[in-house]
Motif scaffolding. Structure first.
Motif, PDB file in Angstrom:
ATOM      1  N   PHE A   1       0.809  -1.221   0.000  1.00 48.81           N
ATOM      2  CA  PHE A   1       0.000   0.000   0.000  1.00 48.81           C
ATOM      3  C   PHE A   1       0.840   1.268   0.000  1.00 48.81           C
ATOM      4  CE2 PHE A   1       0.522   1.594   4.318  1.00 48.81           C
ATOM      5  CZ  PHE A   1       0.931   0.478   5.032  1.00 48.81           C
TER       6      PHE A   1
ATOM      7  N   PRO B   1      -5.191  -2.693  -1.302  1.00 51.52           N
ATOM      8  CA  PRO B   1      -4.663  -2.532   0.054  1.00 51.52           C
ATOM      9  C   PRO B   1      -5.045  -1.189   0.672  1.00 51.52           C
ATOM     10  CG  PRO B   1      -2.984  -3.407  -1.385  1.00 51.52           C
ATOM     11  CD  PRO B   1      -4.130  -3.028  -2.263  1.00 51.52           C
TER      12      PRO B   1
ATOM     13  N   ILE C   1      -8.525  -1.425   1.906  1.00 50.63           N
ATOM     14  CA  ILE C   1      -8.590  -2.113   3.210  1.00 50.63           C
ATOM     15  C   ILE C   1      -8.313  -1.132   4.332  1.00 50.63           C
ATOM     16  CG2 ILE C   1      -7.483  -3.828   4.701  1.00 50.63           C
ATOM     17  CD1 ILE C   1      -7.112  -5.617   2.385  1.00 50.63           C
ATOM     18  N   ILE C   2      -7.264  -0.318   4.157  1.00 51.55           N
ATOM     19  CA  ILE C   2      -6.904   0.644   5.198  1.00 51.55           C
ATOM     20  C   ILE C   2      -8.029   1.656   5.400  1.00 51.55           C
ATOM     21  CG2 ILE C   2      -5.341   2.519   5.801  1.00 51.55           C
ATOM     22  CD1 ILE C   2      -3.171   0.944   4.289  1.00 51.55           C
TER      23      ILE C   2
ATOM     24  N   THR D   1     -11.018   0.116   7.101  1.00 50.72           N
ATOM     25  CA  THR D   1     -10.744  -0.286   8.477  1.00 50.72           C
ATOM     26  C   THR D   1     -10.558   0.924   9.381  1.00 50.72           C
ATOM     27  OG1 THR D   1      -9.466  -2.076   7.526  1.00 50.72           O
ATOM     28  CG2 THR D   1      -9.385  -1.843   9.892  1.00 50.72           C
ATOM     29  N   LYS D   2      -9.718   1.857   8.933  1.00 53.31           N
ATOM     30  CA  LYS D   2      -9.296   2.935   9.833  1.00 53.31           C
ATOM     31  C   LYS D   2     -10.366   4.008   9.991  1.00 53.31           C
ATOM     32  CE  LYS D   2      -4.932   1.893  10.898  1.00 53.31           C
ATOM     33  NZ  LYS D   2      -4.249   2.016  12.179  1.00 53.31           N
TER      34      LYS D   2
ATOM     35  N   TRP E   1     -14.979  -3.071   9.378  1.00 51.77           N
ATOM     36  CA  TRP E   1     -14.049  -4.210   9.304  1.00 51.77           C
ATOM     37  C   TRP E   1     -14.560  -5.317   8.407  1.00 51.77           C
ATOM     38  CZ3 TRP E   1     -11.610  -5.098  14.811  1.00 51.77           C
ATOM     39  CH2 TRP E   1     -10.970  -3.915  15.197  1.00 51.77           C
TER      40      TRP E   1
ATOM     41  N   ALA F   1     -13.813  -4.564   4.847  1.00 48.40           N
ATOM     42  CA  ALA F   1     -12.374  -4.697   4.610  1.00 48.40           C
ATOM     43  C   ALA F   1     -12.011  -6.171   4.475  1.00 48.40           C
ATOM     44  CB  ALA F   1     -11.585  -4.054   5.743  1.00 48.40           C
ATOM     45  N   ALA F   2     -12.683  -7.005   5.288  1.00 47.17           N
ATOM     46  CA  ALA F   2     -12.413  -8.447   5.220  1.00 47.17           C
ATOM     47  C   ALA F   2     -12.805  -9.005   3.864  1.00 47.17           C
ATOM     48  CB  ALA F   2     -13.170  -9.170   6.339  1.00 47.17           C
TER      49      ALA F   2
ATOM     50  N   ALA G   1     -10.037  -8.230   1.587  1.00 49.31           N
ATOM     51  CA  ALA G   1      -8.887  -9.085   1.890  1.00 49.31           C
ATOM     52  C   ALA G   1      -9.093 -10.497   1.351  1.00 49.31           C
ATOM     53  CB  ALA G   1      -8.643  -9.113   3.397  1.00 49.31           C
TER      54      ALA G   1
ATOM     55  N   MET H   1      -8.614 -10.560  -2.310  1.00 50.47           N
ATOM     56  CA  MET H   1      -7.179 -10.515  -2.624  1.00 50.47           C
ATOM     57  C   MET H   1      -6.531 -11.879  -2.455  1.00 50.47           C
ATOM     58  SD  MET H   1      -5.845  -6.935  -0.964  1.00 50.47           S
ATOM     59  CE  MET H   1      -4.140  -7.215  -1.402  1.00 50.47           C
TER      60      MET H   1
END
Lengths: 297, 278
Positions: free
Chosen positions: A237, A252, A255-256, A259-260, A265, A268-269, A272, A275
């Motif tokens: 990332f 990526p 995802i950040i 999540t952030k 979450w 984001a999962a 992931a 990926m």
């Protein structure tokens, strides 16, 4: 137990196969327990999490396909996906091409001592603060940065290099090029020199011998190097974020972000897991290609 | 070499060969310049007084080092990083040694699954491991701790330790251990007095390498560490703000630490080979 020579079989103290071998288990078990708890556990939980719900900013354990349908129906997700895939593919092609002449030279054109030193030096950056090296590139490639200042003295530029695909690829090369050169050099060094010499003696030109002799012989190593390059680029990332400007974001970065900032979450999962599935598919395809025995001509 | 080449053609061939060889060597040097440019750049500009690093260089200064020296956050981050990388190195090397010995000596059912379980973590993108670890640790109520970073890093680095020690065990004669048993040593004693001393250089090498990897890892540390920032996480946060030359100063120290660790690891690794060949 492993077979030993007849002499040792008669000794009283020889370790025998027991039903419960505490010695063997005390070496075998630690990593099983550790990786199950902290490697398999997290990964399986992440897959499960992609089916959870988020209500009032709190995650609830459930089995719903909401996150999957939400993500798959968004254009930005597919934009990210194709961007990430394209960039990683480009990175793999460029790194393999850029690395090959260097690996070829290191494998065939220098003394073993020079080769050892070169590999010694190339292994260092692979384990050395990638983040700081990218920051360094950020400053070098900036509009008023060192590279443009240098080009200016030749009357060139200034060029916009940050927030472009070029910037991202420079970052990917920083991450992958040393590793690809090392792996390719190993692959090429293991080739039987006599075969190359034989091709030469039979009148094969240097370029043709690379294409027809050396590359097929080193195929497995070259593909494994490319595979590592793809995995690293696909999952990185830092380069697309700092050097590429992250518009649109790669997976990526997605995802950040989810999540952030979003507390999402489970979504984001989903990213992931997508990926992971992509990488597993690519890895199997690459390894099948790498270990396929060549049809005889 | 070829049978029917004419003398002048052969001379031409030799000249082409010579040109090709030297352009290849030049190319290798270019690759090295590309690989090491950002490292050298960072070191040089950590001593440059300009706020924005560009050429020509301004005057020599230690200003940026003084800034970070006076910054308690930087001290805190270095303290955290040292705790994390030392603990990670110890755990990962221990796990790596156990696994390497198991792989060296035993055959058992599902051994390939066992090895896959051990060796897979480095092939999974760090950002995915980071998300998975974050979710798992908050599920079991262990997130935001320094030791959550330590656990995650040990999973990640144990395979490196295992590989280094396994390569060393490859060079150990199987009869060495049997000889110790024959002379009356228990398996534990043979391990302590034969296997372990033989592996010592590889164990040291693994300690330094795993410490280096842990010292530089930022994705998992960023997700899992909470308020206990390690050095790379601190850098990540400074860089998100703006261009700040003190990053070059911290970066130079980080380079110095991790390059030293990796070089020591490599020296122990090569030392091993030389001694065996003697």
């Amino acid at each position: 137990m492993t077979s030993r020579d007849p002499l040792t079989h008669q000794v009283a103290n020889k370790p025998t196969r027991k039903l419960f071998d505490s010695f063997a288990l005390s070496w075998r078990l630690p990593i099983i327990v550790w990786q199950t708890l902290f490697f398999l556990g997290p990964l399986i939980f992440m897959v499960a999490m992609s089916f959870f719900l988020v209500k009032n900013y709190r995650m609830q354990e459930a089995f719903e396909f909401v996150n999957w349908s939400k993500m798959f129906s968004r254009n930005y997700f597919w934009d990210s996906y194709f961007l990430t895939f394209t960039l990683a593919t480009l990175s793999t092609a460029i790194a393999s091409l850029l690395a090959f002449p260097a690996s070829f030279a290191l494998a065939f054109k220098v003394s073993p001592a020079v080769r050892r030193w070169a590999l010694f030096l190339l292994i260092i950056p692979f384990f050395t603060s990638y983040l700081v090296r990218i920051f360094s590139w950020y400053v070098i490639l900036a509009e008023s940065g060192a590279l443009n200042a240098l080009l200016d003295t030749f009357g060139l530029g200034p060029y916009t290099m940050l927030n472009t695909k070029f910037g991202t690829l420079v970052g990917y090369m920083t991450l992958t090029l040393p590793l690809v050169v090392v792996l390719q050099t190993f692959a090429l060094s293991n080739i039987d020199r006599n075969l190359v010499q034989a091709a030469h003696n039979l009148g094969c030109s240097p370029f043709r011998s690379i294409y027809a002799v050396i590359m097929p012989l080193a195929k497995t190593g070259l593909i494994v190097a490319a595979l590592f390059c793809f995995i690293l680029s696909f999952g990185d990332f830092v380069s697309p974020y700092y050097l590429g400007g992250s518009k649109p974001p790669t997976l990526p970065i997605l995802i950040i972000d989810t999540t952030k900032s979003g507390q999402q979450w489970p979504r984001a999962a989903v990213v992931a897991v997508v990926m992971m599935v992509t990488l597993i598919t690519i890895a199997f395809a690459a390894l099948a290609l790498a270990y396929r025995t060549r049809a005889s001509r | 070499m070829r049978n029917e080449t004419k003398p002048h053609a052969q001379k031409n061939n030799l000249r082409n060969q010579f040109l090709l060889d030297w352009s290849l060597r030049f190319y290798v040097i270019l690759i090295f310049v590309f690989v090491f440019a950002p490292i050298v750049f960072s070191v040089i500009f950590s001593f440059n007084s300009a706020r924005f690093p560009t050429i020509p260089l301004e005057s020599f200064t230690l200003k940026w080092y003084e800034t970070i020296w006076a910054d308690p956050d930087v001290w805190e981050a270095f303290r955290n990083s040292i705790i994390v990388s030392v603990s990670t190195a110890l755990i990962a090397t221990t796990l790596g040694f156990c696994t390497a010995y198991t792989d060296y000596r035993y055959r058992f059912r599902f051994k390939s699954a066992y090895l896959a379980l051990v060796l897979l973590p480095p092939t999974i993108p760090l950002i995915i491991m980071a998300l998975a670890m974050l979710a798992w640790f908050s599920k079991i109520g262990a997130s935001g701790q320094l030791w959550s970073v330590i656990i995650a890093h040990s999973v990640l680095t144990a395979p490196f330790a295992m590989a280094i020690i396994r390569l060393r065990l490859n060079q150990m004669n199987k009869d060495l251990e049997s000889a110790a048993w024959n002379l009356g040593a228990s398996e534990w004693r043979a391990m302590r007095e034969v296997v372990f001393p033989f592996c010592k250089p590889a164990i040291l090498s693994a300690l330094f390498l795993t410490a280096a990897v842990s010292f530089d890892e930022f994705a998992i540390a960023w997700f899992v560490s909470g308020l206990n920032k390690t050095v790379p996480v601190l850098i990540l946060e400074i860089v998100q703000g703006n261009i700040d030359p003190q990053v070059n100063a911290i970066g130079t120290i980080v380079f110095l630490v991790s390059m030293t660790l990796v070089m020591i690891a490599q020296v122990f690794f090569f030392l091993r080979q030389n001694r065996t060949s003697n």
